[in-house]
Scaffold this motif. Structure first.
Motif, PDB file in Angstrom:
ATOM      1  N   LEU A  46      39.045  56.556  -8.601  1.00 55.90           N
ATOM      2  CA  LEU A  46      40.373  56.395  -8.021  1.00 55.90           C
ATOM      3  C   LEU A  46      40.435  55.161  -7.116  1.00 55.90           C
ATOM      4  O   LEU A  46      41.373  54.357  -7.195  1.00 55.90           O
ATOM      5  CB  LEU A  46      40.744  57.644  -7.224  1.00 55.90           C
ATOM      6  N   LEU A  47      39.421  54.980  -6.298  1.00 56.47           N
ATOM      7  CA  LEU A  47      39.415  53.838  -5.373  1.00 56.47           C
ATOM      8  C   LEU A  47      39.275  52.512  -6.122  1.00 56.47           C
ATOM      9  O   LEU A  47      39.879  51.511  -5.734  1.00 56.47           O
ATOM     10  CB  LEU A  47      38.296  54.002  -4.358  1.00 56.47           C
ATOM     11  N   SER A  48      38.497  52.509  -7.186  1.00 63.32           N
ATOM     12  CA  SER A  48      38.355  51.275  -7.961  1.00 63.32           C
ATOM     13  C   SER A  48      39.666  50.895  -8.643  1.00 63.32           C
ATOM     14  O   SER A  48      39.944  49.712  -8.856  1.00 63.32           O
ATOM     15  CB  SER A  48      37.230  51.407  -8.990  1.00 63.32           C
ATOM     16  N   LEU A  49      40.494  51.885  -8.977  1.00 64.31           N
ATOM     17  CA  LEU A  49      41.826  51.597  -9.507  1.00 64.31           C
ATOM     18  C   LEU A  49      42.692  50.915  -8.446  1.00 64.31           C
ATOM     19  O   LEU A  49      43.390  49.932  -8.720  1.00 64.31           O
ATOM     20  CB  LEU A  49      42.510  52.884  -9.962  1.00 64.31           C
ATOM     21  N   LEU A  50      42.649  51.448  -7.221  1.00 65.14           N
ATOM     22  CA  LEU A  50      43.460  50.869  -6.150  1.00 65.14           C
ATOM     23  C   LEU A  50      43.044  49.436  -5.854  1.00 65.14           C
ATOM     24  O   LEU A  50      43.870  48.608  -5.469  1.00 65.14           O
ATOM     25  CB  LEU A  50      43.344  51.719  -4.881  1.00 65.14           C
ATOM     26  N   ALA A  51      41.761  49.149  -6.037  1.00 65.23           N
ATOM     27  CA  ALA A  51      41.253  47.805  -5.781  1.00 65.23           C
ATOM     28  C   ALA A  51      41.337  46.893  -7.002  1.00 65.23           C
ATOM     29  O   ALA A  51      40.879  45.750  -6.965  1.00 65.23           O
ATOM     30  CB  ALA A  51      39.802  47.880  -5.308  1.00 65.23           C
ATOM     31  N   SER A  52      41.918  47.390  -8.098  1.00 71.70           N
ATOM     32  CA  SER A  52      42.065  46.635  -9.353  1.00 71.70           C
ATOM     33  C   SER A  52      40.730  46.258  -9.975  1.00 71.70           C
ATOM     34  O   SER A  52      40.622  45.257 -10.677  1.00 71.70           O
ATOM     35  CB  SER A  52      42.921  45.379  -9.135  1.00 71.70           C
ATOM     36  N   PHE A  53      39.690  47.056  -9.712  1.00 75.18           N
ATOM     37  CA  PHE A  53      38.418  46.847 -10.388  1.00 75.18           C
ATOM     38  C   PHE A  53      38.480  47.351 -11.821  1.00 75.18           C
ATOM     39  O   PHE A  53      37.756  46.876 -12.688  1.00 75.18           O
ATOM     40  CB  PHE A  53      37.284  47.546  -9.635  1.00 75.18           C
ATOM     41  N   THR A  54      39.318  48.382 -12.033  1.00 72.64           N
ATOM     42  CA  THR A  54      39.498  48.936 -13.368  1.00 72.64           C
ATOM     43  C   THR A  54      40.987  49.218 -13.586  1.00 72.64           C
ATOM     44  O   THR A  54      41.773  49.218 -12.639  1.00 72.64           O
ATOM     45  CB  THR A  54      38.715  50.252 -13.551  1.00 72.64           C
ATOM     46  N   GLN A  55      41.335  49.438 -14.832  1.00 77.93           N
ATOM     47  CA  GLN A  55      42.710  49.791 -15.187  1.00 77.93           C
ATOM     48  C   GLN A  55      42.773  51.245 -15.637  1.00 77.93           C
ATOM     49  O   GLN A  55      41.810  51.780 -16.200  1.00 77.93           O
ATOM     50  CB  GLN A  55      43.216  48.907 -16.329  1.00 77.93           C
ATOM     51  N   PRO A  56      43.914  51.893 -15.433  1.00 79.32           N
ATOM     52  CA  PRO A  56      44.046  53.264 -15.923  1.00 79.32           C
ATOM     53  C   PRO A  56      44.181  53.295 -17.443  1.00 79.32           C
ATOM     54  O   PRO A  56      44.677  52.341 -18.054  1.00 79.32           O
ATOM     55  CB  PRO A  56      45.322  53.755 -15.241  1.00 79.32           C
ATOM     56  N   THR A  57      43.750  54.381 -18.032  1.00 79.12           N
ATOM     57  CA  THR A  57      43.964  54.601 -19.458  1.00 79.12           C
ATOM     58  C   THR A  57      45.434  54.912 -19.722  1.00 79.12           C
ATOM     59  O   THR A  57      45.987  54.527 -20.757  1.00 79.12           O
ATOM     60  CB  THR A  57      43.082  55.767 -19.943  1.00 79.12           C
ATOM     61  N   ALA A  58      46.049  55.600 -18.768  1.00 77.24           N
ATOM     62  CA  ALA A  58      47.473  55.923 -18.869  1.00 77.24           C
ATOM     63  C   ALA A  58      48.054  55.980 -17.463  1.00 77.24           C
ATOM     64  O   ALA A  58      47.342  56.197 -16.487  1.00 77.24           O
ATOM     65  CB  ALA A  58      47.671  57.261 -19.580  1.00 77.24           C
ATOM     66  N   GLY A  59      49.365  55.770 -17.374  1.00 75.58           N
ATOM     67  CA  GLY A  59      50.048  55.839 -16.093  1.00 75.58           C
ATOM     68  C   GLY A  59      50.181  54.481 -15.424  1.00 75.58           C
ATOM     69  O   GLY A  59      49.774  53.456 -15.980  1.00 75.58           O
ATOM     70  N   SER A  60      50.753  54.477 -14.231  1.00 77.89           N
ATOM     71  CA  SER A  60      51.015  53.217 -13.533  1.00 77.89           C
ATOM     72  C   SER A  60      50.641  53.314 -12.058  1.00 77.89           C
ATOM     73  O   SER A  60      50.704  54.385 -11.455  1.00 77.89           O
ATOM     74  CB  SER A  60      52.496  52.828 -13.655  1.00 77.89           C
ATOM     75  N   ILE A  61      50.256  52.156 -11.504  1.00 77.96           N
ATOM     76  CA  ILE A  61      49.939  52.044 -10.078  1.00 77.96           C
ATOM     77  C   ILE A  61      50.813  50.948  -9.499  1.00 77.96           C
ATOM     78  O   ILE A  61      50.845  49.825 -10.023  1.00 77.96           O
ATOM     79  CB  ILE A  61      48.466  51.677  -9.844  1.00 77.96           C
ATOM     80  N   LYS A  62      51.510  51.279  -8.427  1.00 79.90           N
ATOM     81  CA  LYS A  62      52.310  50.267  -7.735  1.00 79.90           C
ATOM     82  C   LYS A  62      51.923  50.248  -6.261  1.00 79.90           C
ATOM     83  O   LYS A  62      51.802  51.299  -5.626  1.00 79.90           O
ATOM     84  CB  LYS A  62      53.806  50.544  -7.897  1.00 79.90           C
ATOM     85  N   ILE A  63      51.723  49.047  -5.741  1.00 77.48           N
ATOM     86  CA  ILE A  63      51.490  48.832  -4.322  1.00 77.48           C
ATOM     87  C   ILE A  63      52.603  47.926  -3.819  1.00 77.48           C
ATOM     88  O   ILE A  63      52.879  46.894  -4.428  1.00 77.48           O
ATOM     89  CB  ILE A  63      50.113  48.205  -4.067  1.00 77.48           C
ATOM     90  N   ALA A  64      53.262  48.339  -2.740  1.00 77.37           N
ATOM     91  CA  ALA A  64      54.439  47.612  -2.234  1.00 77.37           C
ATOM     92  C   ALA A  64      55.490  47.483  -3.338  1.00 77.37           C
ATOM     93  O   ALA A  64      56.155  46.446  -3.460  1.00 77.37           O
ATOM     94  CB  ALA A  64      54.053  46.254  -1.679  1.00 77.37           C
ATOM     95  N   ASN A  65      55.574  48.526  -4.175  1.00 74.80           N
ATOM     96  CA  ASN A  65      56.564  48.607  -5.261  1.00 74.80           C
ATOM     97  C   ASN A  65      56.360  47.550  -6.337  1.00 74.80           C
ATOM     98  O   ASN A  65      57.293  47.219  -7.071  1.00 74.80           O
ATOM     99  CB  ASN A  65      57.990  48.524  -4.702  1.00 74.80           C
ATOM    100  N   ARG A  66      55.133  47.023  -6.432  1.00 70.13           N
ATOM    101  CA  ARG A  66      54.824  46.027  -7.461  1.00 70.13           C
ATOM    102  C   ARG A  66      53.564  46.445  -8.209  1.00 70.13           C
ATOM    103  O   ARG A  66      52.674  47.072  -7.648  1.00 70.13           O
ATOM    104  CB  ARG A  66      54.612  44.641  -6.830  1.00 70.13           C
TER     105      ARG A  66
END
Length: 227
Positions: A46-66
């Motif tokens: 989960l933390l590596s996703l937030l840091a953009s080390f990896t991408q999710p297989t499905a779904g979306s991540i937005k930080i500051a609505n981007r």
């Protein structure tokens, strides 16, 4: 615009292994979060996703609505502190601080030097020659001094002795009061750190099973799912 984090139906698979399962999560800005779970629960994924080390297989991540992945403007404001292999590092402590400073817009060099003194780090020693405890102290020094809008510590205390960990905890609170930002602390030393948290997220088998303010959780007498 707020610098909050929104995960919408996030899943991550590594081959047949599903590390995260359909997670939807909203982390508001300027809070200290505890991320808790057994080994293998999905915390580091989960933390590596937030840091953009990896991408999710499905779904979306937005930080500051981007969208955050490969977004330089967003990622310059996200610091991910984790146990690092410095065996091939050729810089000295001072040189590594200067390198990180170039890439972190809010980096405070004087605060970094204050932390160097607090943790008794030798500026002129090669990072690769430091003990594991000193390398951990250097990692948290870089994370705190970066003063990124989102700062993530993934088991960042590994290698520190108890007195050094306590210095780190106190600095997290003190600098958060001076410069509020979102701080996420992944840990299994819950009893040492629960006073730091405003909210707690607990993962089990790749799913979020609890997200609550720490005071409500403690009132319920919930058992933390740690090893």
């Amino acid at each position: 615009m707020g610098f909050d984090i929104k995960l919408n139906q996030i899943s991550v698979k590594f081959g047949k292994y599903q590390a995260l399962k359909d997670i939807s999560l909203h982390l508001e800005e300027n809070k200290i979060y505890g991320l808790i779970g057994r080994n293998g629960s999905g915390k580091s994924t989960l933390l590596s996703l937030l840091a953009s080390f990896t991408q999710p297989t499905a779904g979306s991540i937005k930080i500051a609505n981007r969208d955050s992945f490969e977004n330089a403007a967003i990622m310059s404001e996200v610091s991910f502190v984790y146990e690092t292999d410095y065996s091939a590092e050729t810089e000295k402590v001072k040189g590594l601080i200067e390198t990180v400073e170039r890439y972190r817009p809010n980096f405070d060099r004087q605060y970094a030097l204050d932390l160097v003194k607090l943790f008794n780090l030798p500026l002129d020693n090669y990072v690769s020659k430091l003990s594991k405890g000193m390398q951990s102290a250097l990692n948290v020094t870089l994370g705190l001094a970066s003063r990124s809008k989102i700062t993530i510590f993934d088991e960042a205390y590994n290698g520190m002795d108890a007195p050094t960990r306590e210095k780190f905890y106190k600095e997290v609170l003190a600098d958060y009061e001076r410069f509020p930002r979102t701080i996420i602390l992944s840990t299994h030393l819950v009893s040492e750190m629960d006073y730091l948290f405003e909210e707690v997220v607990i993962l089990q088998n790749g799913e979020v099973i609890i997200k609550e303010p720490i005071d409500l959780l403690l009132e319920k007498g919930a058992s933390f799912l740690t090893e």
